[in-house]
Design a protein around this motif. Structure first.
Motif, PDB file in Angstrom:
ATOM      1  N   GLN A 207      -1.316  10.010  17.389  1.00  0.00           N
ATOM      2  CA  GLN A 207      -0.186   9.590  16.557  1.00  0.00           C
ATOM      3  C   GLN A 207      -0.431   8.162  16.077  1.00  0.00           C
ATOM      4  O   GLN A 207      -0.855   7.312  16.872  1.00  0.00           O
ATOM      5  CB  GLN A 207       1.118   9.605  17.373  1.00  0.00           C
ATOM      6  CG  GLN A 207       1.590  10.971  17.813  1.00  0.00           C
ATOM      7  CD  GLN A 207       2.216  11.777  16.666  1.00  0.00           C
ATOM      8  OE1 GLN A 207       2.701  11.207  15.694  1.00  0.00           O
ATOM      9  NE2 GLN A 207       2.190  13.097  16.805  1.00  0.00           N
ATOM     10  N   SER A 209       1.066   4.915  13.202  1.00  0.00           N
ATOM     11  CA  SER A 209       2.026   4.472  12.193  1.00  0.00           C
ATOM     12  C   SER A 209       1.237   3.711  11.138  1.00  0.00           C
ATOM     13  O   SER A 209       0.192   3.121  11.440  1.00  0.00           O
ATOM     14  CB  SER A 209       3.090   3.562  12.816  1.00  0.00           C
ATOM     15  OG  SER A 209       2.487   2.380  13.276  1.00  0.00           O
ATOM     16  N   THR A 212       2.078   3.149   3.582  1.00  0.00           N
ATOM     17  CA  THR A 212       1.443   3.712   2.385  1.00  0.00           C
ATOM     18  C   THR A 212       2.181   3.164   1.160  1.00  0.00           C
ATOM     19  O   THR A 212       3.241   2.557   1.302  1.00  0.00           O
ATOM     20  CB  THR A 212       1.530   5.251   2.384  1.00  0.00           C
ATOM     21  OG1 THR A 212       2.914   5.597   2.190  1.00  0.00           O
ATOM     22  CG2 THR A 212       1.022   5.857   3.663  1.00  0.00           C
ATOM     23  N   SER A 214       4.037   4.602  -0.663  1.00  0.00           N
ATOM     24  CA  SER A 214       5.408   5.119  -0.708  1.00  0.00           C
ATOM     25  C   SER A 214       6.230   4.741   0.536  1.00  0.00           C
ATOM     26  O   SER A 214       7.299   5.302   0.757  1.00  0.00           O
ATOM     27  CB  SER A 214       5.399   6.639  -0.914  1.00  0.00           C
ATOM     28  OG  SER A 214       4.594   7.252   0.052  1.00  0.00           O
ATOM     29  N   PRO A 216       6.559   3.033   4.923  1.00  0.00           N
ATOM     30  CA  PRO A 216       6.023   3.214   6.271  1.00  0.00           C
ATOM     31  C   PRO A 216       6.168   4.657   6.748  1.00  0.00           C
ATOM     32  O   PRO A 216       7.141   5.334   6.387  1.00  0.00           O
ATOM     33  CB  PRO A 216       6.882   2.267   7.120  1.00  0.00           C
ATOM     34  CG  PRO A 216       8.075   1.944   6.310  1.00  0.00           C
ATOM     35  CD  PRO A 216       7.792   2.237   4.881  1.00  0.00           C
ATOM     36  N   LYS A 217       5.208   5.120   7.533  1.00  0.00           N
ATOM     37  CA  LYS A 217       5.235   6.499   8.015  1.00  0.00           C
ATOM     38  C   LYS A 217       4.644   6.556   9.411  1.00  0.00           C
ATOM     39  O   LYS A 217       3.827   5.703   9.777  1.00  0.00           O
ATOM     40  CB  LYS A 217       4.370   7.397   7.116  1.00  0.00           C
ATOM     41  CG  LYS A 217       4.889   7.505   5.708  1.00  0.00           C
ATOM     42  CD  LYS A 217       4.042   8.451   4.888  1.00  0.00           C
ATOM     43  CE  LYS A 217       4.662   8.576   3.491  1.00  0.00           C
ATOM     44  NZ  LYS A 217       3.872   9.383   2.601  1.00  0.00           N
ATOM     45  N   THR A 218       5.021   7.598  10.159  1.00  0.00           N
ATOM     46  CA  THR A 218       4.302   7.903  11.393  1.00  0.00           C
ATOM     47  C   THR A 218       3.874   9.367  11.323  1.00  0.00           C
ATOM     48  O   THR A 218       4.512  10.173  10.642  1.00  0.00           O
ATOM     49  CB  THR A 218       5.166   7.705  12.663  1.00  0.00           C
ATOM     50  OG1 THR A 218       6.318   8.519  12.553  1.00  0.00           O
ATOM     51  CG2 THR A 218       5.569   6.266  12.849  1.00  0.00           C
ATOM     52  N   GLY A 219       2.809   9.690  12.016  1.00  0.00           N
ATOM     53  CA  GLY A 219       2.326  11.059  11.994  1.00  0.00           C
ATOM     54  C   GLY A 219       1.073  11.213  12.825  1.00  0.00           C
ATOM     55  O   GLY A 219       0.666  10.283  13.540  1.00  0.00           O
ATOM     56  N   THR A 234       2.416  14.648   8.571  1.00  0.00           N
ATOM     57  CA  THR A 234       3.797  14.213   8.816  1.00  0.00           C
ATOM     58  C   THR A 234       4.683  15.453   8.734  1.00  0.00           C
ATOM     59  O   THR A 234       4.186  16.566   8.519  1.00  0.00           O
ATOM     60  CB  THR A 234       4.275  13.188   7.765  1.00  0.00           C
ATOM     61  OG1 THR A 234       4.296  13.848   6.493  1.00  0.00           O
ATOM     62  CG2 THR A 234       3.380  11.981   7.702  1.00  0.00           C
ATOM     63  N   ASP A 235       5.991  15.254   8.862  1.00  0.00           N
ATOM     64  CA  ASP A 235       6.931  16.387   8.785  1.00  0.00           C
ATOM     65  C   ASP A 235       6.828  17.133   7.458  1.00  0.00           C
ATOM     66  O   ASP A 235       7.157  18.301   7.359  1.00  0.00           O
ATOM     67  CB  ASP A 235       8.380  15.880   8.918  1.00  0.00           C
ATOM     68  CG  ASP A 235       8.610  15.304  10.302  1.00  0.00           C
ATOM     69  OD1 ASP A 235       7.772  15.577  11.184  1.00  0.00           O
ATOM     70  OD2 ASP A 235       9.610  14.577  10.477  1.00  0.00           O
ATOM     71  N   THR A 236       6.354  16.429   6.443  1.00  0.00           N
ATOM     72  CA  THR A 236       6.330  17.054   5.113  1.00  0.00           C
ATOM     73  C   THR A 236       4.981  17.682   4.764  1.00  0.00           C
ATOM     74  O   THR A 236       4.804  18.188   3.665  1.00  0.00           O
ATOM     75  CB  THR A 236       6.699  16.011   4.032  1.00  0.00           C
ATOM     76  OG1 THR A 236       5.820  14.894   4.181  1.00  0.00           O
ATOM     77  CG2 THR A 236       8.135  15.554   4.165  1.00  0.00           C
ATOM     78  N   GLU A 239      -1.319  14.810   4.370  1.00  0.00           N
ATOM     79  CA  GLU A 239      -1.700  13.950   3.247  1.00  0.00           C
ATOM     80  C   GLU A 239      -3.156  13.534   3.421  1.00  0.00           C
ATOM     81  O   GLU A 239      -3.639  13.395   4.540  1.00  0.00           O
ATOM     82  CB  GLU A 239      -0.834  12.681   3.231  1.00  0.00           C
ATOM     83  CG  GLU A 239       0.626  12.957   2.992  1.00  0.00           C
ATOM     84  CD  GLU A 239       1.438  11.658   3.008  1.00  0.00           C
ATOM     85  OE1 GLU A 239       0.928  10.619   2.553  1.00  0.00           O
ATOM     86  OE2 GLU A 239       2.579  11.715   3.491  1.00  0.00           O
TER      87      GLU A 239
END
Ligand code: BTN
Length: 252
Positions: A207, A209, A212, A214, A216-219, A234-236, A239
């Motif tokens: 995992q 963080s 990007t 667009s 901040p993100k975690t995944g 990520t949840d979506t 990428e």
């Protein structure tokens, strides 16, 4: 400072690499860019004992203790199409990791090109492209035995990891040797570079963080794609990142 060791090591550098040593510069990347604009040839390496304005990615200052670290930049005028130049980022990180391994230490790559030993950074790379050349700046901490408090938790040196009495010239030679090999694989044989980077990727399966364009993100990092992009779930969905800032490995 006497530069004999570096000049002796440079006599055995593979073609096309040649070394220019300066006692003090602002930043080897900046000075080499000026030399490139003046016509310097493919393969010139500029190394400095002191950088008064050494830079990291995103314009941060780069700490390179005098006499205990390597700070140098390599000028390339690639024949490969410009679309492939981002691959030098992976190839240079890999070359540094392999050079460290030749000193008997295990090295990891934090995509795209930070080099880690354990969970600490030992080398950073700043790749800057112009219209017809690329400058690859490498900072590698060789023999520091202590670090400023703000770096103590996140950085290390080869000596702090147990490699004793390494000559900086020998470490430089090892990097240039591996760099020459990996740069020749940038086009047709990029799969070889990718395979070796994937084996050393400290992010895969973890995992993270990051920031990007667009936000901040975690995944979860699933690996590195065939073009060198980071596969980030990520949840979506998944990428393919070609760049990311403030990328952090999250505790398991
Ligand atoms: C990073 O990890 O942020 C990249 C650090 C790159 C540092 C090297 S030292 C030699 C060259 N000259 C610079 O000013 N920066 C690079």
């Amino acid at each position: 400072m006497n530069h004999d060791d570096f000049n002796t090591a440079a006599a055995d550098f593979p073609d096309p690499f040649r070394l220019l040593v300066r006692e003090s510069v602002t930043s080897t990347n900046d000075e080499l860019r000026i030399l490139a604009q003046g016509g310097a040839r493919h393969g010139l390496i500029l190394l400095a004992e002191v950088q008064s304005a050494g830079r990291g990615r995103r314009g941060t200052a780069w700490f390179s203790p005098t006499g205990k670290s390597l700070a140098f930049s390599i000028l390339l005028r690639p024949e490969a199409p410009k679309s492939l130049w981002p691959r030098y980022s992976l190839a240079s990180g890999l070359a540094v990791a392999e050079a460290i391994e030749s000193c008997g230490l295990a090295a990891g790559i934090k995509w795209p090109n930070d080099v880690w030993i354990g969970r600490r950074k030992v080398a950073g790379i700043l790749v800057e492209a112009a219209t017809d050349f690329v400058v690859i700046g490498i900072g590698l901490n060789v023999s520091s035995t202590s670090l400023p408090p703000e770096l103590a938790e996140i950085a290390t040196s080869l000596e702090m990891e147990g490699s004793r009495s390494l000559s900086r010239a020998a470490v430089l030679s090892a990097v240039i040797c591996r760099f020459g090999i990996r740069c020749r694989q940038i086009d047709q044989e990029f799969g070889e570079v990718l395979m070796a980077v994937r084996q050393r990727c400290v992010l895969s399966g973890n995992q993270i963080s990051l920031v990007t364009p667009s936000g901040p993100k975690t995944g979860l990092v699933e690996g590195i794609a065939d073009g060198g992009e980071l596969l980030f779930r990520t949840d979506t969905g998944v990428e393919r990142l070609i760049q990311a800032d403030e990328l952090r490995l999250l505790a398991p």
